[in-house]
Scaffold this motif. Structure first.
Motif, PDB file in Angstrom:
ATOM      1  N   CYS A  11      45.972  38.831  29.468  1.00 11.60           N
ATOM      2  CA  CYS A  11      44.850  39.062  30.730  1.00 11.60           C
ATOM      3  C   CYS A  11      43.915  39.093  29.852  1.00 11.60           C
ATOM      4  O   CYS A  11      43.541  40.599  29.166  1.00 11.60           O
ATOM      5  N   TRP A  34      51.165  45.355  47.305  1.00  5.73           N
ATOM      6  CA  TRP A  34      50.155  44.561  45.522  1.00  5.73           C
ATOM      7  C   TRP A  34      51.373  45.341  44.940  1.00  5.73           C
ATOM      8  O   TRP A  34      52.051  46.426  45.321  1.00  5.73           O
ATOM      9  N   GLU A  36      52.443  46.321  40.705  1.00  4.54           N
ATOM     10  CA  GLU A  36      51.775  46.327  39.174  1.00  4.54           C
ATOM     11  C   GLU A  36      53.027  46.421  37.682  1.00  4.54           C
ATOM     12  O   GLU A  36      53.987  47.081  38.511  1.00  4.54           O
ATOM     13  N   SER A  49      47.761  45.004  38.020  1.00  5.89           N
ATOM     14  CA  SER A  49      47.587  45.711  39.435  1.00  5.89           C
ATOM     15  C   SER A  49      47.362  44.284  39.624  1.00  5.89           C
ATOM     16  O   SER A  49      46.279  43.859  40.080  1.00  5.89           O
ATOM     17  N   CYS A  50      48.402  43.646  40.892  1.00  5.18           N
ATOM     18  CA  CYS A  50      48.075  42.095  41.472  1.00  5.18           C
ATOM     19  C   CYS A  50      47.475  43.024  43.194  1.00  5.18           C
ATOM     20  O   CYS A  50      48.687  42.732  43.283  1.00  5.18           O
ATOM     21  N   ASP A  52      46.730  40.728  45.873  1.00  8.61           N
ATOM     22  CA  ASP A  52      47.616  39.039  46.967  1.00  8.61           C
ATOM     23  C   ASP A  52      46.337  39.297  48.022  1.00  8.61           C
ATOM     24  O   ASP A  52      45.756  38.414  48.418  1.00  8.61           O
ATOM     25  N   TYR A  57      42.235  42.485  41.554  1.00 10.94           N
ATOM     26  CA  TYR A  57      43.320  42.226  39.942  1.00 10.94           C
ATOM     27  C   TYR A  57      42.790  43.478  38.847  1.00 10.94           C
ATOM     28  O   TYR A  57      41.036  43.306  38.925  1.00 10.94           O
ATOM     29  N   TYR A 129      38.170  45.369  36.653  1.00  7.74           N
ATOM     30  CA  TYR A 129      38.069  44.695  37.125  1.00  7.74           C
ATOM     31  C   TYR A 129      38.561  43.232  36.599  1.00  7.74           C
ATOM     32  O   TYR A 129      37.636  42.989  35.600  1.00  7.74           O
ATOM     33  N   LYS A 132      41.925  36.626  38.687  1.00  6.16           N
ATOM     34  CA  LYS A 132      43.194  36.036  38.942  1.00  6.16           C
ATOM     35  C   LYS A 132      42.721  34.943  38.047  1.00  6.16           C
ATOM     36  O   LYS A 132      44.180  35.150  37.195  1.00  6.16           O
TER      37      LYS A 132
END
Length: 135
Positions: A11, A34, A36, A49-50, A52, A57, A129, A132
């Motif tokens: 990441c 969501w 995490e 944290s995602c 969608d 993100y 932030y 993706k």
């Protein structure tokens, strides 16, 4: 996207392994969910944290130095209730547990400050932030 415990992720140049995850829903926002992910990295543990639903993100670290002192450089961008809908691995939550949360951003809108108010205490984290495609 969903990552299982044991998955290795990169990441934003940080390599880590998923050691746990929590899926939340916000009843104040149509029960949108969501997830995490708790990651173990060479820089310590962090959370990915995602979301969608909103294509948001972020990656964040505990910020115990905040202690309720949120300066003027932060502006509130979201608040609500988060209810645990699922979890796995090394996380300390139970299905149905809930917390109030407040999310802040700095003026650049690149950095985040999160406050989670659980029944047994308040947790603070700071992060940034990411795209993706950076995961």
């Amino acid at each position: 996207m969903f990552y299982r415990v044991g998955t290795k992720l990169g990441c934003n140049g940080i390599e880590g392994t998923v050691i746990g995850y929590i899926t939340y829903a916000n009843p104040n926002d149509g029960n949108k969910e969501w997830t995490e992910y708790r990651l173990k990295t060479s820089r310590g543990e962090c959370w990915l944290s995602c979301d969608d639903s909103y294509n948001e993100y972020s990656i964040s670290w505990p910020a115990n130095d905040v202690r309720g002192q949120i300066g003027p450089e932060w502006h509130k961008v979201d608040e609500g209730i988060q209810v645990v809908r699922g979890s796995g691995g090394d996380v300390d939550v139970d299905y149905g547990e809930r917390a109030s949360f407040v999310e802040y951003e700095d003026a650049s809108e690149d950095h985040t400050l999160s406050v989670e108010m659980w029944e047994d205490g308040t947790e603070y984290s700071k992060g940034e932030y990411i795209e993706k495609s950076d995961i």
